[in-house]
Design an enzyme around this catalytic site. Sequence first.
Site, PDB file in Angstrom:
ATOM      1  N   LYS A 492      68.815  96.542 -17.745  1.00  0.00           N
ATOM      2  CA  LYS A 492      69.394  95.481 -18.570  1.00  0.00           C
ATOM      3  C   LYS A 492      70.903  95.464 -18.408  1.00  0.00           C
ATOM      4  O   LYS A 492      71.514  96.434 -17.954  1.00  0.00           O
ATOM      5  CB  LYS A 492      69.009  95.683 -20.033  1.00  0.00           C
ATOM      6  CG  LYS A 492      69.436  97.016 -20.623  1.00  0.00           C
ATOM      7  CD  LYS A 492      68.927  97.175 -22.039  1.00  0.00           C
ATOM      8  CE  LYS A 492      69.362  98.524 -22.631  1.00  0.00           C
ATOM      9  NZ  LYS A 492      68.931  98.682 -24.020  1.00  0.00           N
ATOM     10  N   ARG A 591      64.738  99.469 -36.099  1.00  0.00           N
ATOM     11  CA  ARG A 591      65.453  98.369 -35.453  1.00  0.00           C
ATOM     12  C   ARG A 591      64.462  97.242 -35.203  1.00  0.00           C
ATOM     13  O   ARG A 591      64.442  96.261 -35.925  1.00  0.00           O
ATOM     14  CB  ARG A 591      66.128  98.863 -34.160  1.00  0.00           C
ATOM     15  CG  ARG A 591      67.115  97.866 -33.578  1.00  0.00           C
ATOM     16  CD  ARG A 591      67.919  98.478 -32.451  1.00  0.00           C
ATOM     17  NE  ARG A 591      67.104  98.920 -31.328  1.00  0.00           N
ATOM     18  CZ  ARG A 591      67.612  99.463 -30.219  1.00  0.00           C
ATOM     19  NH1 ARG A 591      68.924  99.657 -30.107  1.00  0.00           N
ATOM     20  NH2 ARG A 591      66.815  99.841 -29.239  1.00  0.00           N
ATOM     21  N   TYR A 719     104.656  95.918 -22.836  1.00  0.00           N
ATOM     22  CA  TYR A 719     104.766  95.043 -23.997  1.00  0.00           C
ATOM     23  C   TYR A 719     105.189  95.802 -25.257  1.00  0.00           C
ATOM     24  O   TYR A 719     104.806  96.959 -25.476  1.00  0.00           O
ATOM     25  CB  TYR A 719     103.424  94.356 -24.267  1.00  0.00           C
ATOM     26  CG  TYR A 719     103.124  93.218 -23.321  1.00  0.00           C
ATOM     27  CD1 TYR A 719     103.941  92.093 -23.280  1.00  0.00           C
ATOM     28  CD2 TYR A 719     102.025  93.267 -22.478  1.00  0.00           C
ATOM     29  CE1 TYR A 719     103.657  91.044 -22.415  1.00  0.00           C
ATOM     30  CE2 TYR A 719     101.722  92.222 -21.616  1.00  0.00           C
ATOM     31  CZ  TYR A 719     102.555  91.117 -21.584  1.00  0.00           C
ATOM     32  OH  TYR A 719     102.277  90.076 -20.730  1.00  0.00           O
TER      33      TYR A 719
END
Length: 825
Positions: A492, A591, A719
Site C-alpha cells: 500500500k 479500528r 530563514y
Amino acid sequence: MITISKISEIVKAEAVSIVDGTLEVRQLLFDSRRLITPQFSLFFALKTSNNDGHRYIRSLAEKGVRNFIITGNIQTLQQEFPNCNFIQVADAVVAMQQIAAVHREQFSIPVVGITGSNGKTIVKEWLSTMLAGEFNVVRNPNSYNSQIGVPFSVWQIEPEHNFAIFEAGISQPSEMDALEKVIKPTIGILTNIGSAHSQFFKNDEEKLHEKLKLFTNCRQLIFCADHLLVENTLKNPEFSEIEKISWGKSESAFYRITSQESIGDHTKIEINGQLIEIPFNDPASCENAMHCVALLLHLGYSNQFINKHLANLSAMYMRMELKEAVNDSILINDTYSIDFSSLRIAVNFLNQQKQYSRKSLILSDFEQAGELTGENCEEIATILKTNNFSRFIAVGDRFYANRQYFKEKLQIETFFFKKTGDLISQLPEIKFYREAILVKGARSYRFERIVERLLMRTHQTVLNVSLPAIIQNLNYYRSFLKPGCKMVAMVKAQSYGLGDAELINELQFHNIDYLAVAYGDEGANLRRRNIKTPIIVLGAEAHSFDTLVKYDLEPEIFNFHYLKKLIDTLSFYPDIKQFKIHIKLDTGMHRLGFDEYNLPELIKMVKSEKRLRIASIFSHLAAAEDESEDDFTRGQITLFERMSSTIMSAFDYPILRHILNTAGITRFPEAQFDMVRLGIGLYGFSGVGSDWGHLQNVATLKTIITQIKIVNPGETVGYNRSEKLDSYTKIGIIPIGYADGFFREFGCGRGRIYVKGKYARTIGKICMDMCMVDLSEIENVHVGDEAIVYGEENRIDDLAAAVGKIPYELLTSISRRVPRIYIME
C-alpha cells in the site's frame, strides 16, 4: 558441447531414462523463469526449504525442454513425459558441480580464483576490465559465486577464452572444497577477512581456513600482508607449496608500499620504487585496486600499463539500474560489461517488467569475443526472438558487418551503427514510446551517453531501491514459516513510498502469494501495469466496488454497510459466478472489523449471496513487537482462533486465516495459521531487535552538494535567521527540502547528512527545495560530491527517532518528484 548421455556418466546417475542421448547441452538451467534456449537446456530440479524444482518440469517440457536432472521418482516422470530425458541423482547441486568440474578440465588456461569477506566481485570486474585488451576473459556473471553460481559460471568457458577469473563465496564451514574442485584456480587472490557470515563460524581463524581451501592447488596466492591473521596463517606448513605474493606496508610484503598519499579523489602509492595512481581515495577501493595491481605486476605488466588502465576504472556498480525513461518508458542501464551470460541475466530482468509489451535492446559488440561467429549471431537472434523483442539496435564494427544476417533473420525493427556517436546522432529519429529498453554494452562504448539522452530529465536527488535487499528480507521472514504457509506483501501507499510495478514485479517473480493495497485505485493501477498476483484491498470503499469487480480485486469487508453495498453491486454483474472477499475481525485493535456478537448475522448475510466466497479471515495485532503487551497479544490470537473457527464451521470450503504482521512473524510463530502479512520488514525495518542484524537496507535517498561557501562568525543561515554562527563555518547547500519529504523538523542540527564518510549536521531551517549543512569538519569536499540523506550509513530509523517519528512516515513522505531508481545487483 556435451551430450546428455555423457552427462549421465559424469554424475554417476542412480537411474536414467534417456530417449535421445545425442541431444546437446549448452545451457545449465536451475530457474525455470530464466529459460532462453529450450532445445539446448538442461534443467536441474533443485529442492529447497521454500520450493521444489520438480513442480516446473511440466511447464518446461511444454516449452520444449527435453533434458532434466531430478532427485524425484524417475518412473513417474518418464511415464508422464515420454519424450524427455531424465537423469536421477542423489543431489542435483552436486551433479551440477560435477558437470562443471569435468568441463573445467578441458581447458588449460590461467584461472584466477578470488575469495574473501568483501571485495570479491569488484576485484573480479576490475581485473576483467583491465585485462580485456590482453586476453579473452571469462568470469562469473554479476555475483554468481555460490554453490550453484560457481558451476553455472565455469560452464561458460568456451574454446576462445584464454583467461578466466572466478570468485567463490561461502557462508558456512565445509562449503569451499566443492567450489575448489569446480574452479581449480592456478592463481589465488584473498581479498580480506571480515565480519560477513561470522555467525556460522567459531572465529575468524576457522573462517579463514575455510576460505583458504580454494587455493589448495594454486601455484601463487596474492594477499595483503597487513592482515596479520592472514600473514601468520599462511606461514603454516600446509601452505608451504604455494608461492606467496603479498602486498602492503608490512616489511614482509613482496610488493611493499613505502608511501601513500590522498590527493583529492585519487591516491598515489609508491610500491617497490614504482608510482601507482589509484582513482579512488576510500580504503576499500584502494585495497581492491591493490589486489589488481599485485596480480598485474606478477603477470609482468609495467606500472605505465597499470596506471593507464587504473585511470579508466570507475567506482563500478556491479548492478543494473531501472529508471524512468522518455515517453512513459523504463530503461534498464547495464553498461559496465557484456558477455552472453550477463546478457541473459539482463534479459531475464527485463522480462520481469510485465507492465510493458514492447521491448527494445540496445547492444554493443562483445569486445572480448573477436569476430562474431555464425553461432554467436544465431544465439543473439534466438535471444531476441524467444524473448519477443520489438526493436534491436546494435553498435560496433562486428554487428555492422553482420547486419544483413540480423535483418533477414529478425522480423522486427533493426538499426546498426559502427560507433556510439553515430547512434547518438540518430537517436531523436528512433521513437521510443511506452516500452522497456535494455541498454547493454561494453565499457569502451560509453553507453552511459545513450542512457543520459533516454532518461527523463530530473534533478539530482534520487531514491535508490535495492531489489536484492527486498528479496533478502522477504526470504528472511519466509525462513520462519511452516511448510505451506502463504505470505501477503503489504504494498500500500506505493510500497511504503518506494514504488509500485517495478518493485512488485520482483515480488511476483519470487512467487509472493498475495499483495495488499489500501484502496481500489492502487490495485487498479497495478492491474493496468500487468500485475497478475491476487490483490487484497484493505480499505475498500463502497464507491470503488465497481472498480474492484472490473480489475479482479478482492476487498476486505469489515462492516455490514459495505457488505450490503457489495451485494448490491454484484447484482449488476450477473456473469460473475464467484467473487472473493476477506473478512476482517476486531480482536482488540478497535479500528476496523466485525465483533464477535456480529458473527451469526455475518454468516447469514454471506450465505445469502451464493456468489460471495470468503478467501480469508484475518485480524490485526495491536502490539506484536512489545514484550510488555504479550499477554494482550496472546489474548487477541485466542479470540481470533475462536471467532474464525465459528465462521469456518459454517462453510464447506477451505478458508485461509491470518493475523501475524512483521513483528508477529518473528515473535509468535505458533500463530501463523495459513498465511502471514509482511509489511515494514520487507523494506528493511522491524520493531523486533532480533531481526535487525538480518535485514538489509532497501532505500537510499541521496543527492549532491550544489554549492559550498564560507560564512563569517556572527552571520546567520536560512530563514528567520534561526541559527547564528560562532565561528567561520564551511556550509554546503543540498538540493533537498520539505517538498521532497525531508521534514522541517530536521532543521537547526536535528538532522544530518552523510558526506565523505562523516556526518554533516543541518544548519538553519529546512527550506522547501533545499537545506544547508555544516561541512567544516569534512576535508576534500567539493561541489558535486554525493550526500546521503537516508541509507545504510545514515539510517532512516535513527533519524526518525530523533524527531519523534517512525520509519513509515519518512518513507511514505518522499515526494514523487524524487525519481526512483531500482537496483538489481
